[in-house]
Scaffold this motif. Structure first.
Motif, mmCIF file in Angstrom:
data_model
loop_
_atom_site.group_PDB
_atom_site.id
_atom_site.type_symbol
_atom_site.label_atom_id
_atom_site.label_comp_id
_atom_site.label_asym_id
_atom_site.label_seq_id
_atom_site.Cartn_x
_atom_site.Cartn_y
_atom_site.Cartn_z
ATOM 1 N N UNK A 146 0.808 -1.235 0.000
ATOM 2 C CA UNK A 146 0.000 0.000 0.000
ATOM 3 C C UNK A 146 0.840 1.284 0.000
ATOM 4 N N UNK A 147 2.077 1.237 0.538
ATOM 5 C CA UNK A 147 2.892 2.465 0.601
ATOM 6 C C UNK A 147 3.145 3.053 -0.779
ATOM 7 N N UNK A 148 3.584 2.252 -1.802
ATOM 8 C CA UNK A 148 3.745 2.860 -3.142
ATOM 9 C C UNK A 148 2.448 3.453 -3.675
ATOM 10 N N UNK A 149 1.325 2.756 -3.394
ATOM 11 C CA UNK A 149 0.043 3.309 -3.849
ATOM 12 C C UNK A 149 -0.256 4.645 -3.174
ATOM 13 N N UNK A 150 0.058 4.709 -1.855
ATOM 14 C CA UNK A 150 -0.175 5.959 -1.132
ATOM 15 C C UNK A 150 0.681 7.090 -1.710
ATOM 16 N N UNK A 151 1.973 6.796 -2.001
ATOM 17 C CA UNK A 151 2.853 7.808 -2.581
ATOM 18 C C UNK A 151 2.348 8.263 -3.945
ATOM 19 N N UNK A 152 1.873 7.320 -4.743
ATOM 20 C CA UNK A 152 1.349 7.664 -6.067
ATOM 21 C C UNK A 152 0.156 8.589 -5.966
ATOM 22 N N UNK A 153 -0.785 8.256 -5.062
ATOM 23 C CA UNK A 153 -1.994 9.095 -4.919
ATOM 24 C C UNK A 153 -1.660 10.480 -4.364
ATOM 25 N N UNK A 154 -0.710 10.516 -3.417
ATOM 26 C CA UNK A 154 -0.328 11.825 -2.875
ATOM 27 C C UNK A 154 0.297 12.704 -3.961
ATOM 28 N N UNK A 155 1.180 12.097 -4.802
ATOM 29 C CA UNK A 155 1.816 12.852 -5.869
ATOM 30 C C UNK A 155 0.777 13.366 -6.853
ATOM 31 N N UNK A 156 -0.204 12.498 -7.213
ATOM 32 C CA UNK A 156 -1.244 12.935 -8.153
ATOM 33 C C UNK A 156 -2.130 14.012 -7.543
ATOM 34 N N UNK A 157 -2.381 13.904 -6.246
ATOM 35 C CA UNK A 157 -3.254 14.884 -5.593
ATOM 36 C C UNK A 157 -2.618 16.275 -5.546
ATOM 37 N N UNK A 158 -1.283 16.286 -5.379
ATOM 38 C CA UNK A 158 -0.610 17.593 -5.212
ATOM 39 C C UNK A 158 0.110 18.066 -6.469
ATOM 40 N N UNK A 159 -0.003 17.287 -7.578
ATOM 41 C CA UNK A 159 0.659 17.707 -8.813
ATOM 42 C C UNK A 159 0.169 19.071 -9.302
ATOM 43 N N UNK A 160 -1.137 19.368 -9.355
ATOM 44 C CA UNK A 160 -1.579 20.707 -9.783
ATOM 45 C C UNK A 160 -1.058 21.818 -8.870
ATOM 46 N N UNK A 161 -1.004 21.510 -7.572
ATOM 47 C CA UNK A 161 -0.538 22.516 -6.622
ATOM 48 C C UNK A 161 0.951 22.805 -6.831
ATOM 49 N N UNK A 162 1.728 21.730 -7.041
ATOM 50 C CA UNK A 162 3.160 21.928 -7.302
ATOM 51 C C UNK A 162 3.378 22.710 -8.596
ATOM 52 N N UNK A 163 2.569 22.388 -9.614
ATOM 53 C CA UNK A 163 2.676 23.117 -10.874
ATOM 54 C C UNK A 163 2.387 24.608 -10.671
ATOM 55 N N UNK A 164 1.370 24.906 -9.843
ATOM 56 C CA UNK A 164 1.034 26.303 -9.569
ATOM 57 C C UNK A 164 2.170 27.000 -8.832
ATOM 58 N N UNK A 165 2.778 26.322 -7.870
ATOM 59 C CA UNK A 165 3.884 26.922 -7.127
ATOM 60 C C UNK A 165 5.068 27.217 -8.039
ATOM 61 N N UNK A 166 5.351 26.263 -8.979
ATOM 62 C CA UNK A 166 6.437 26.521 -9.922
ATOM 63 C C UNK A 166 6.119 27.715 -10.820
ATOM 64 N N UNK A 167 4.842 27.827 -11.205
ATOM 65 C CA UNK A 167 4.435 28.975 -12.037
ATOM 66 C C UNK A 167 4.576 30.280 -11.265
ATOM 67 N N UNK A 168 4.183 30.271 -9.985
ATOM 68 C CA UNK A 168 4.320 31.467 -9.163
ATOM 69 C C UNK A 168 5.785 31.860 -9.008
ATOM 70 N N UNK A 169 6.642 30.866 -8.802
ATOM 71 C CA UNK A 169 8.074 31.156 -8.693
ATOM 72 C C UNK A 169 8.599 31.759 -9.988
ATOM 73 N N UNK A 170 8.134 31.252 -11.122
ATOM 74 C CA UNK A 170 8.560 31.803 -12.406
ATOM 75 C C UNK A 170 8.100 33.234 -12.610
ATOM 76 N N UNK A 171 6.865 33.530 -12.210
ATOM 77 C CA UNK A 171 6.365 34.903 -12.366
ATOM 78 C C UNK A 171 7.112 35.869 -11.457
#
Length: 439
Positions: A49-74
Motif C-alpha cells: 500500500x505504501x507505493x500506492x499511497x505515494x502515487x496518490x499523494x503525488x497525483x493529488x498535489x501535482x496541480x498545486x506543485x505546478x502552480x507553485x512553480x508557475x508562481x516562482x517563475x512569475x
C-alpha cells in the motif's frame, strides 16, 4: 484532480489516510488465512500500500506543485522587469486567493512601470530639447549622458557618450577650459567683439548608484544679457538726461539772468546767481564722478589694514558710533582700503539720509569664522519689500535727486573682494546693511 484545488489541504490528507488505512486492514484480513503468522499479513499489506499511497499523494498535489512553480517563475519575471502576463484563476480556496493576489500585484506593477516609462520619456524629451547643454560625467571622467545642445556645443552634433570629458574640454575654446580649471560656477565669453557668446557654467556633484558623478550645465546667456543690456542703457540714458537737465537748465537760466543784470547795472544780485550756478555745476561734477567711479572700478589691491586706523579715518568724514571696541583695536583684515572706504562712506551717508538721528547711526564690526562682518545700522524709516528687492540694483533710487549708485557701488566693491552685501529691516524700525568680507 481539480477537486484538490477546491478542498482544504487538511481534508485531503485526512481522506487519503483513512482510505489507505482501510485498504491495509482489508488486504491484511484477506491474505491472513494463507500465512503462518498473522503479522506477516500486515507487513505485506503495508508494503503493497505504501507505493500506492505515494502515487496518490503525488497525483493529488501535482496541480498545486505546478502552480507553485508557475508562481516562482512569475516572481522571477517580476524581478527582471517583465510584467506582461497573469495567471488563470484556480477556484475559490486558498490557492485561488493566492493567484488573485498575485494577479493584482502584477497589475499594480504593470501600471507603475507604464507610468514610470511615460515619465522617463517626458523627462528625456525635456532634457534633449532644452537649450542648456547638459553632460553627466562618471568617476572615470567619461561622459555618461549628453543632450542635443551638448553634442552641438562640444561634439559638432556627434554622440558624446563614452568619450573622455577632459579630452572634450581640451578641444573646447580656451575660455571654457579656463572656466573649468577655476572650478565651481562662473561665466565666460567665447568669440570676438563682433561675434561673441556669453555662457554660464554650473557644476554639481552627487552620488549615483553609490558612485560620485558630476553634472555639467552650460547655458547661453547672450540674448538674455543683450536684452538686459539694452534696458540698462535706456535707464542710464534716462537718468543721465534727467540729471543733466536738472543742472543745465538752471545754469542756462541763471546765466541769462546774470547777463541781464549786468546790462541793467544791477550788480548786487549777481553773487546769488553765480553761487547757484556754482552749486549746480558742482552737483553735476559729482554726479559724473560717481558714474565714472562705478563704471571704471578697478580690481581691488588687497593689503593688510588695521581696523582701528581705518575706522578712525572714516570718522573724519562722517559721524557714527562704533560697537566691539576689541575687534576694532586689535583686528587686521586684507582689503583695498580706498575702495572699502568709499563703499562704507556710501552706506553711512545713506544711513544719515534715512531720517535717522545722527546718534543712532552705528557701525558694528564682528569677527566670523573666516570673514569679517560689518553692519551699518540706523533708525530711519526702513524699506518696504519692493525697495528691498531692488535697492542694490544700479540706477534704482527712491530719492528725488538720487543716482541709484551708492548701494550698487558698495555691492560691486564687496563682490570684487569675494564678499556679499545684504539689507534687512530692523525690529523697532530702521535698516541694517550687512557686508561680509572674507579673509
Amino acid at each position: 484532480m481539480r477537486w484538490t484545488r477546491r478542498l482544504p489541504l487538511s481534508l485531503i490528507f485526512t481522506a487519503l489516510a483513512l482510505l489507505h488505512a482501510a485498504g491495509v486492514a482489508a488486504l491484511a484480513l484477506w491474505i491472513a488465512p494463507w500465512l503462518a503468522r498473522p503479522w506477516m499479513a500486515w507487513a505485506i499489506a503495508v508494503a503493497i500500500d505504501i507505493p500506492l499511497l505515494a502515487y496518490h499523494v503525488r497525483r493529488a498535489f501535482a496541480p498545486m506543485n505546478s502552480l507553485f512553480r508557475t508562481l516562482a517563475g512569475t516572481v522571477a519575471s517580476y524581478r527582471d522587469g517583465d510584467y506582461g502576463f497573469s495567471l488563470s484563476p484556480t477556484g475559490h480556496g486558498e490557492l485561488g486567493e493566492l493567484v488573485g493576489a498575485h494577479n493584482r500585484l502584477g497589475d499594480t506593477l504593470r501600471e507603475q512601470r507604464q507610468a514610470l516609462v511615460q515619465r522617463e520619456l517626458l523627462l528625456d524629451t525635456m532634457v534633449q530639447n532644452t537649450p542648456v547643454a547638459m553632460l553627466l560625467v562618471d568617476p572615470s571622467r567619461r561622459v555618461v549622458h549628453a543632450n542635443l545642445a551638448a553634442r552641438k556645443l562640444l561634439g559638432e552634433g556627434r554622440k558624446l557618450e563614452g568619450q573622455s570629458f577632459d579630452a572634450l574640454v581640451a578641444r573646447a575654446p580656451e575660455a571654457l577650459r579656463d572656466a573649468m580649471e577655476r572650478g565651481g560656477d562662473g561665466m565666460f565669453t567665447v568669440g570676438d567683439e563682433d561675434n561673441e557668446d556669453i555662457y554660464h557654467l554650473a557644476r554639481r556633484q552627487f552620488r549615483l548608484n553609490g558612485r560620485h558623478h558630476e553634472l555639467v550645465l552650460l547655458r547661453v546667456l547672450t540674448a538674455e544679457l543683450r536684452r538686459q543690456e539694452v534696458q540698462t542703457w535706456k535707464k542710464v540714458i534716462r537718468v543721465i538726461s534727467h540729471e543733466l537737465n536738472n543742472s543745465l537748465a538752471p545754469i542756462a537760466s541763471l546765466a541769462h539772468s546774470g547777463a541781464e543784470l549786468l546790462r541793467r547795472g544791477q550788480y548786487e544780485r549777481l553773487p546769488v546767481a553765480l553761487t547757484t550756478i556754482e552749486e549746480r555745476a558742482r552737483h553735476l561734477e559729482g554726479f559724473i564722478r560717481d558714474y565714472a567711479r562705478f563704471a571704471k572700478l578697478p580690481a581691488p589691491r588687497r593689503e593688510s589694514v588695521a581696523w582701528g586706523r581705518f575706522i578712525a579715518q572714516l570718522r573724519t568724514q562722517v559721524e557714527f558710533a562704533c560697537d566691539d571696541k576689541d575687534a576694532i583695536e586689535n583686528g587686521v583684515a586684507r582689503f583695498d582700503a580706498a575702495q572699502m572706504e568709499q563703499g562704507l562712506l556710501n552706506l553711512l551717508k545713506n544711513a544719515h539720509e534715512s531720517g535717522s538721528r545722527p546718534g543712532d547711526v552705528r557701525l558694528s564690526l564682528r569677527r566670523a569664522h573666516d570673514a569679517w562682518r560689518i553692519d551699518v545700522l540706523d533708525r530711519g524709516s526702513g524699506m518696504n519689500e519692493a525697495v528691498l528687492a531692488n535697492a542694490l540694483l544700479p540706477f534704482y533710487s527712491t530719492k528725488r535727486h538720487g543716482t541709484g549708485l551708492g548701494l550698487a557701488l558698495a555691492r560691486e566693491i564687496a563682490e570684487a573682494h569675494g564678499g556679499r552685501i545684504a539689507l534687512l529691516n530692523r525690529e523697532g524700525g530702521g535698516l541694517c546693511v550687512s557686508l561680509v568680507l572674507p579673509d
